[in-house]
Scaffold this motif. Sequence first.
Motif, mmCIF file in Angstrom:
data_model
loop_
_atom_site.group_PDB
_atom_site.id
_atom_site.type_symbol
_atom_site.label_atom_id
_atom_site.label_comp_id
_atom_site.label_asym_id
_atom_site.label_seq_id
_atom_site.Cartn_x
_atom_site.Cartn_y
_atom_site.Cartn_z
ATOM 1 N N ILE A 159 0.834 -1.183 0.073
ATOM 2 C CA ILE A 159 -0.071 -0.043 0.011
ATOM 3 C C ILE A 159 0.897 1.290 -0.112
ATOM 4 C CG2 ILE A 159 -1.685 1.354 1.440
ATOM 5 C CD1 ILE A 159 -2.773 -1.320 2.381
ATOM 6 N N LEU A 160 1.898 1.226 0.876
ATOM 7 C CA LEU A 160 2.741 2.518 0.866
ATOM 8 C C LEU A 160 3.525 2.666 -0.157
ATOM 9 C CD1 LEU A 160 4.172 1.937 4.654
ATOM 10 C CD2 LEU A 160 2.549 3.745 3.563
ATOM 11 N N TYR A 161 4.064 1.611 -1.038
ATOM 12 C CA TYR A 161 4.745 1.954 -2.300
ATOM 13 C C TYR A 161 3.697 2.149 -3.251
ATOM 14 C CZ TYR A 161 8.941 -0.553 -0.872
ATOM 15 O OH TYR A 161 10.198 -0.898 -0.027
ATOM 16 N N ALA A 167 1.846 9.481 -5.210
ATOM 17 C CA ALA A 167 2.709 10.904 -4.839
ATOM 18 C C ALA A 167 3.471 11.353 -5.900
ATOM 19 C CB ALA A 167 3.188 10.804 -3.591
ATOM 20 N N ILE A 168 4.358 10.547 -6.532
ATOM 21 C CA ILE A 168 5.503 10.894 -7.616
ATOM 22 C C ILE A 168 4.528 11.255 -8.621
ATOM 23 C CG2 ILE A 168 7.143 10.116 -9.247
ATOM 24 C CD1 ILE A 168 8.257 8.234 -6.744
ATOM 25 N N LEU A 211 14.387 0.568 0.231
ATOM 26 C CA LEU A 211 14.018 -1.170 -0.004
ATOM 27 C C LEU A 211 14.982 -1.977 0.908
ATOM 28 C CD1 LEU A 211 13.611 -1.202 -3.834
ATOM 29 C CD2 LEU A 211 11.922 -0.862 -2.119
ATOM 30 N N GLN A 212 16.075 -1.542 1.612
ATOM 31 C CA GLN A 212 16.909 -2.389 2.318
ATOM 32 C C GLN A 212 16.696 -1.992 3.898
ATOM 33 O OE1 GLN A 212 18.897 -5.005 1.070
ATOM 34 N NE2 GLN A 212 17.654 -4.641 -0.983
ATOM 35 N N GLU A 213 15.836 -1.173 4.209
ATOM 36 C CA GLU A 213 15.858 -0.930 5.452
ATOM 37 C C GLU A 213 15.316 -2.258 6.283
ATOM 38 O OE1 GLU A 213 15.947 0.271 9.072
ATOM 39 O OE2 GLU A 213 16.439 1.922 7.397
ATOM 40 N N THR A 214 15.978 -2.390 7.378
ATOM 41 C CA THR A 214 15.604 -3.573 8.136
ATOM 42 C C THR A 214 14.632 -3.539 8.973
ATOM 43 O OG1 THR A 214 17.546 -3.017 9.746
ATOM 44 C CG2 THR A 214 17.997 -4.801 7.796
ATOM 45 N N SER A 215 14.312 -2.587 9.543
ATOM 46 C CA SER A 215 13.304 -1.815 10.573
ATOM 47 C C SER A 215 12.105 -1.492 9.843
ATOM 48 C CB SER A 215 13.830 -0.937 11.582
ATOM 49 O OG SER A 215 12.788 -0.393 12.334
ATOM 50 N N PHE A 216 11.071 -2.239 10.242
ATOM 51 C CA PHE A 216 9.973 -2.056 9.366
ATOM 52 C C PHE A 216 9.234 -0.712 9.716
ATOM 53 C CE2 PHE A 216 5.185 -2.612 8.582
ATOM 54 C CZ PHE A 216 5.135 -2.903 7.125
ATOM 55 N N LEU A 217 9.256 -0.060 11.097
ATOM 56 C CA LEU A 217 8.822 1.213 11.640
ATOM 57 C C LEU A 217 9.393 1.926 11.080
ATOM 58 C CD1 LEU A 217 6.967 2.529 13.502
ATOM 59 C CD2 LEU A 217 8.559 2.071 15.275
ATOM 60 N N LEU A 218 10.924 1.986 10.986
ATOM 61 C CA LEU A 218 11.643 2.979 10.185
ATOM 62 C C LEU A 218 11.356 3.248 8.555
ATOM 63 C CD1 LEU A 218 13.768 5.087 10.840
ATOM 64 C CD2 LEU A 218 15.655 3.488 10.462
ATOM 65 N N PHE A 219 11.127 2.184 8.178
ATOM 66 C CA PHE A 219 10.707 2.136 6.629
ATOM 67 C C PHE A 219 9.317 2.919 6.467
ATOM 68 C CE2 PHE A 219 7.553 -0.018 4.065
ATOM 69 C CZ PHE A 219 8.066 0.231 2.530
ATOM 70 N N ILE A 220 8.448 2.557 7.389
ATOM 71 C CA ILE A 220 7.145 3.155 7.307
ATOM 72 C C ILE A 220 7.031 4.743 7.506
ATOM 73 C CG2 ILE A 220 4.975 3.551 8.451
ATOM 74 C CD1 ILE A 220 4.702 0.608 8.982
ATOM 75 N N ILE A 221 8.035 5.159 8.527
ATOM 76 C CA ILE A 221 8.354 6.556 8.564
ATOM 77 C C ILE A 221 9.114 7.162 7.404
ATOM 78 C CG2 ILE A 221 9.851 8.178 10.272
ATOM 79 C CD1 ILE A 221 9.224 6.115 12.425
ATOM 80 N N LYS A 222 9.994 6.510 6.887
ATOM 81 C CA LYS A 222 10.530 6.960 5.713
ATOM 82 C C LYS A 222 9.905 7.372 4.514
ATOM 83 C CE LYS A 222 15.360 5.223 6.396
ATOM 84 N NZ LYS A 222 16.306 4.178 5.955
ATOM 85 N N VAL A 223 8.969 6.483 4.434
ATOM 86 C CA VAL A 223 8.107 6.270 3.233
ATOM 87 C C VAL A 223 6.940 7.401 3.338
ATOM 88 C CG1 VAL A 223 6.409 5.156 1.794
ATOM 89 C CG2 VAL A 223 8.437 4.154 2.168
ATOM 90 N N LEU A 224 6.437 7.468 4.697
ATOM 91 C CA LEU A 224 5.198 8.554 4.924
ATOM 92 C C LEU A 224 5.572 10.057 4.756
ATOM 93 C CD1 LEU A 224 3.359 6.838 7.714
ATOM 94 C CD2 LEU A 224 2.810 7.085 5.190
ATOM 95 N N VAL A 225 6.986 10.198 5.431
ATOM 96 C CA VAL A 225 7.492 11.378 5.410
ATOM 97 C C VAL A 225 7.708 11.955 4.069
ATOM 98 C CG1 VAL A 225 9.526 12.649 5.895
ATOM 99 C CG2 VAL A 225 8.666 11.308 7.673
ATOM 100 N N ILE A 227 6.143 10.753 1.240
ATOM 101 C CA ILE A 227 5.117 10.860 0.659
ATOM 102 C C ILE A 227 4.389 12.203 0.958
ATOM 103 C CG2 ILE A 227 2.628 10.014 0.556
ATOM 104 C CD1 ILE A 227 3.674 7.138 0.677
ATOM 105 N N THR A 228 4.310 12.299 2.175
ATOM 106 C CA THR A 228 3.867 13.818 2.594
ATOM 107 C C THR A 228 4.536 14.934 1.933
ATOM 108 O OG1 THR A 228 3.466 12.811 4.959
ATOM 109 C CG2 THR A 228 3.592 15.458 4.749
ATOM 110 N N GLY A 229 6.087 14.783 2.152
ATOM 111 C CA GLY A 229 6.775 15.879 1.450
ATOM 112 C C GLY A 229 6.373 15.952 -0.124
ATOM 113 N N LEU A 230 6.094 15.000 -0.735
ATOM 114 C CA LEU A 230 5.857 15.077 -2.263
ATOM 115 C C LEU A 230 4.574 15.621 -2.273
ATOM 116 C CD1 LEU A 230 6.956 11.611 -3.498
ATOM 117 C CD2 LEU A 230 7.988 13.813 -4.159
ATOM 118 N N PHE A 231 3.477 15.220 -1.717
ATOM 119 C CA PHE A 231 2.172 15.926 -1.735
ATOM 120 C C PHE A 231 2.222 17.407 -1.373
ATOM 121 C CE2 PHE A 231 -0.049 11.623 -1.514
ATOM 122 C CZ PHE A 231 -0.315 11.652 -2.707
ATOM 123 N N GLY A 232 2.938 17.698 -0.334
ATOM 124 C CA GLY A 232 3.142 19.164 -0.013
ATOM 125 C C GLY A 232 3.503 19.955 -1.179
ATOM 126 N N LEU A 233 4.855 19.341 -1.872
ATOM 127 C CA LEU A 233 5.357 20.144 -3.007
ATOM 128 C C LEU A 233 4.170 20.445 -4.102
ATOM 129 C CD1 LEU A 233 7.788 20.936 -4.520
ATOM 130 C CD2 LEU A 233 8.439 18.630 -5.070
#
Length: 245
Positions: A159-161, A167-168, A211-225, A227-233
């Motif tokens: 879903i996030l991808y 967003a892109i 894609l190589q992030e081992t922490s799933f929580l950190l992956f979610i944060i990276k992608v959400l941030v 996505i938010t930045g792209l929509f803000g732009l």
Amino acid sequence: MMSFNNISLSSIVWKQYQYKQKSYVGMYMSLMVLQLIAILISIEGTLYTGETTDVFTLNMHHYSADVAFFFTVIWGGISATLLTTKGYWVENFMFVTNRLSNHLANIMLLTTVSIVGGITALLTKYVNVVMHYMLRDEPIIQISTLESSELIAGVLAMILYILFACAIGYVYGIILQWNRFIAIVIPVLLVGLNFGLGYIGLYATMYDFYLQETSFLLFIIKVLVTITGLFGLAIVLSNRKEELK
């Protein structure tokens, strides 16, 4: 006597979102067609191995949602770009609205289609398994290596991808409306960085970052941030486009 009703931004956004859900049903239809094509492409599985002995013949079919997921990601980016075109934009004048409410309604719509796309993309794997069972007259032993927690994490990642691709595509569509020359230069530049100017590690860095992030929580944060930045732009560029008129 005249009456003035204060209409909140949230109510306007919600009404626009409901309208878009009903009006843009074609987005869901195109998603179904693409995923049906993906099912047909991967009907024999994404990986096949076989082994024959004097006693038995063993055929192993590996089914995954990779093909459907790839198609869905591309579909998300294209659908988001189409939302920024003039034909879609004019429809918003049916409402008492502004650019911000329209953007927010679009983001809600893209989030919804990403959720639907992610879930249905994963389900194509099981559709292939069922079709294999129905079409072949042979005993089947189904083996799954995924636990329920891993399955949920996989769906969420899909879903996030897909939303990332949306967003892109949304930003690119706004840039295309804002300045067509820049919109053409961007993909040429991105391709040139990788092929024309040689490998400089840009794509490897992005690959490792997301894609190589081992922490799933950190992956979610990276992608959400991101996505938010792209929509803000996209919102900022859209406002800038109106100011330049």
